[in-house]
Each structure stands twice: as C-alpha cells, then as structure tokens.
Design an enzyme around this catalytic site. Structure first.
Site, mmCIF file in Angstrom:
data_model
loop_
_atom_site.group_PDB
_atom_site.id
_atom_site.type_symbol
_atom_site.label_atom_id
_atom_site.label_comp_id
_atom_site.label_asym_id
_atom_site.label_seq_id
_atom_site.Cartn_x
_atom_site.Cartn_y
_atom_site.Cartn_z
ATOM 1 N N GLU A 70 9.251 -4.433 10.350
ATOM 2 C CA GLU A 70 9.734 -3.160 9.800
ATOM 3 C C GLU A 70 10.210 -2.214 10.899
ATOM 4 O O GLU A 70 9.553 -2.059 11.937
ATOM 5 C CB GLU A 70 8.606 -2.472 9.005
ATOM 6 C CG GLU A 70 9.030 -1.104 8.475
ATOM 7 C CD GLU A 70 8.057 -0.494 7.469
ATOM 8 O OE1 GLU A 70 7.037 -1.140 7.125
ATOM 9 O OE2 GLU A 70 8.341 0.632 7.018
ATOM 10 N N GLU A 74 -1.344 -5.463 8.530
ATOM 11 C CA GLU A 74 -0.542 -4.906 9.611
ATOM 12 C C GLU A 74 -1.203 -5.152 10.961
ATOM 13 O O GLU A 74 -2.437 -5.173 11.056
ATOM 14 C CB GLU A 74 -0.359 -3.389 9.417
ATOM 15 C CG GLU A 74 0.407 -3.040 8.143
ATOM 16 C CD GLU A 74 0.617 -1.544 7.977
ATOM 17 O OE1 GLU A 74 0.318 -0.761 8.911
ATOM 18 O OE2 GLU A 74 1.087 -1.143 6.891
ATOM 19 N N ASP A 117 0.837 -1.207 0.000
ATOM 20 C CA ASP A 117 0.000 0.000 0.000
ATOM 21 C C ASP A 117 0.872 1.258 0.000
ATOM 22 O O ASP A 117 0.356 2.376 -0.080
ATOM 23 C CB ASP A 117 -1.015 -0.009 1.150
ATOM 24 C CG ASP A 117 -0.368 -0.040 2.520
ATOM 25 O OD1 ASP A 117 0.867 -0.181 2.610
ATOM 26 O OD2 ASP A 117 -1.113 0.072 3.521
ATOM 27 N N SER A 118 2.194 1.076 0.029
ATOM 28 C CA SER A 118 3.116 2.196 -0.202
ATOM 29 C C SER A 118 2.861 2.803 -1.580
ATOM 30 O O SER A 118 3.327 3.907 -1.866
ATOM 31 C CB SER A 118 4.572 1.732 -0.092
ATOM 32 O OG SER A 118 4.790 0.574 -0.874
ATOM 33 N N LYS A 138 -1.287 -9.362 2.775
ATOM 34 C CA LYS A 138 -0.516 -8.924 3.947
ATOM 35 C C LYS A 138 -1.365 -7.934 4.732
ATOM 36 O O LYS A 138 -2.078 -7.129 4.133
ATOM 37 C CB LYS A 138 0.799 -8.275 3.525
ATOM 38 C CG LYS A 138 1.619 -7.701 4.704
ATOM 39 C CD LYS A 138 3.030 -7.359 4.333
ATOM 40 C CE LYS A 138 3.206 -5.997 3.707
ATOM 41 N NZ LYS A 138 2.738 -4.863 4.537
ATOM 42 N N ASP A 163 -1.152 -6.073 -0.283
ATOM 43 C CA ASP A 163 -1.475 -5.452 1.005
ATOM 44 C C ASP A 163 -2.971 -5.218 1.143
ATOM 45 O O ASP A 163 -3.625 -4.748 0.199
ATOM 46 C CB ASP A 163 -0.789 -4.084 1.113
ATOM 47 C CG ASP A 163 0.413 -4.104 2.028
ATOM 48 O OD1 ASP A 163 0.528 -5.027 2.862
ATOM 49 O OD2 ASP A 163 1.242 -3.188 1.904
HETATM 50 O O1 KIV Z 1 3.545 -1.087 1.655
HETATM 51 C C1 KIV Z 1 4.692 -1.547 1.577
HETATM 52 O O2 KIV Z 1 5.417 -1.344 0.593
HETATM 53 C C2 KIV Z 1 5.183 -2.351 2.679
HETATM 54 C C3 KIV Z 1 6.639 -2.656 2.714
HETATM 55 C C4 KIV Z 1 7.417 -1.453 3.000
HETATM 56 C C5 KIV Z 1 6.957 -3.778 3.629
HETATM 57 O O3 KIV Z 1 4.436 -2.721 3.532
#
Ligand code: KIV
Length: 291
Positions: A201, A134, A63-64, A132, A102
């Site tokens: 992280e 969090e 989600d970056s 994924k 994510d």
């Molecule tokens: O969103 C993302 O790119 C991430 C990584 C930095 C692990 O969660």
C-alpha cells in the site's frame, strides 16, 4: 395444519443467489502470481458481499471498517469482535470469492502464540479462508507460525495504517533509498515466511514494481503499480461515498451524490404527502362474491 415455517432462501434478502458458485481457494489465488490479475475489494456486510462477489476473486474484510462503518478516526480502536461479526456476514453473503479478514491492531503483534489465538478465533467464527496482518520483518516469525498451523496469511507492507502514529501520517512510503530498501526487505521477509499473498500500500511506483518482481507470492497493490499481480480498493472509496479520499483512489461512481438526491426526493414526497402512492399501500380484502 402444519406450523412449520420455511424460509424461501432463494429469494430472501439473506440469500438471494439461487445457484451457489464454487468458491475460489487460497492455493488458486497463490497460483495467480504473474498470471491473470487478482480483483480484490473490501466488504463489511453481507449485502455488499453479495453485490461484489461475482466480479471479485478476493473480498477483504478490512479494518478500514473502523472509519467506513464506525466513524472512528483511525483503525486503531477496531476490535476482534467487530472483525468477527463483519467477517461472518461477508462469508454468508459470498459464494465465489476468497474472504480474508484483517487482524485488528493489538491482536497479533505481541507473539506468534497471541496471533494464533486471535487468528484461529477469526477463522472459526467467520468461516473466512485466511487473515491479513500488517508489518514487515518483525512479523515474519508470526506469518511462519500461523502458516505452518493451517492459517493462510496475507501480508501488508508499505503504508501500514495501524502504524500511523509511528509513520507520522498516511503519506506515500519509499521515497528515500533507505526507506525503499527497508520496505523491499519487509516484503521479502513476509513472502519468504509463507504469506500466500501480499498487499503493498501507498509506495512509490518503481518500488511496487520491484517488490512484485522480487517476491514469489502475488502482490496486490493499493496506491502501488499496475505491474502488481492484483489490485484492491476500499469499496466505499471507489463508489464515491466519501468527499475526501487518498490520491490513489479512482472513483467509479458518485454514490454520495446519488444517495443525497434520492433522500431529497423521498423527503420532499413525504412532506408533500405524495408518498406513499396507491402502489405502496395495501387494499382491503375484496368482499367474497355472493356475500
Ligand atoms: O483495511 C483495509 O481496508 C485494507 C486495505 C486498504 C488494503 O487494509
């Protein structure tokens, strides 16, 4: 005359790899605990996935992308629609890597059932191998719920960017004994709930080492420790696309500088009319001989 139009997928931009490779699987990644380090990078587009695929074991549609692709100030405004669109593109662009998508903020925290609806949509629309999410102990029942229903889950503890408002920033975590103990407990809870892998992280190095030693699943570090079972970085960060990055980013190139230089050269040639040259323009058809 046939009107059938066939795309030559062996050479088209959509699919330039002529011989598809066999894709790795989630169990194969889970079995890498303590073994050959797992290579993971983020990808948001089909073309980047094509470029990264042969060298990576896992591609993360992080989600970056909110910051990297959409220029958002944080990951909080990223939507399920965005994740599905980019996730599907990355799956189309890759043949070998396990693709993980994510779960965006707000799509999974409310209840395991809410999370299942969002995760199953991601799986169905993208073709990814897993998701994924969090969070620590509070998310363990959700990880167990999804895992028991056929959705592989990668956890993410330590510095969790979706919680930036609660954490007060993006600084390293686990500096105090109490905070370190909490993150260690979070990692244990997510791994015990059935996560097949765990991203850790932005934590102090000894804590990342301790988490890796404690949990049964592979730990993938980012700003963590070389003792982790694998490493992940945001691709655009490690390629040098941004002037400012976290301390834990190592730049392997200066793409921002190289793009600026290339665009400057292009702009100069357009303004001086030295582009296009003969090689880039179409010549008229030669007259038929004897005509
Ligand atoms: O969103 C993302 O790119 C991430 C990584 C930095 C692990 O969660």
């Amino acid at each position: 005359m046939s009107t059938t139009f066939t795309i030559d997928t062996a050479i088209s931009r959509a699919n330039p790899t002529p011989a598809p490779m066999k894709r790795l699987t989630v169990p194969a990644i889970a079995a890498r605990k303590g073994g050959e380090p797992i290579v993971m990078l983020t990808a948001y587009t089909a073309r980047m996935a094509q470029l990264l695929d042969a060298q990576c074991d896992m591609l993360l549609v992080g989600d970056s992308l909110g910051q990297v692709i959409y220029g958002l100030p944080s990951t909080l405004a990223v939507t399920l629609d965005m994740m599905c669109t980019h996730g599907a593109a990355v799956v189309r662009g890759s043949y070998r890597s396990v693709v993980i998508v994510d779960m965006p903020f707000g799509s999974y925290e409310e209840s395991p059932q809410t999370a299942f609806r969002a995760a199953s949509r991601i799986m169905a629309e993208t073709g990814a191998a897993g998701v994924k999410l969090e969070g620590g102990e509070a998310m363990a029942p959700t990880v167990a719920f999804l895992s028991a229903r056929g959705i592989p889950v990668c956890g993410h503890v330590g510095l969790t960017p979706q919680a930036v408002n609660a954490l007060g920033g993006y600084g390293a975590r686990g500096r105090s004994e109490a905070e370190g103990a909490k993150i260690l407990a979070d990692a244990g809870a997510i791994a015990d709930a059935g996560a097949f892998a765990l991203v850790v992280e932005g934590v102090v190095e000894p804590l990342a080492r301790a988490i890796t030693a404690k949990v049964a699943c592979p730990v993938i570090g980012i700003g963590a420790s070389s003792a982790c079972d694998g490493q992940v970085l945001v691709t655009e960060d490690m390629l040098g696309m941004f002037e400012r990055t976290a301390r834990f980013v190592k730049r392997y190139d200066d793409l921002a500088g190289r793009i600026s230089a290339a665009v400057e050269a292009y702009a100069g040639e357009v303004r001086s009319r030295s582009f296009p040259e003969d090689a880039q323009v179409y010549a008229p058809k030669a007259p038929a001989s004897g005509a």
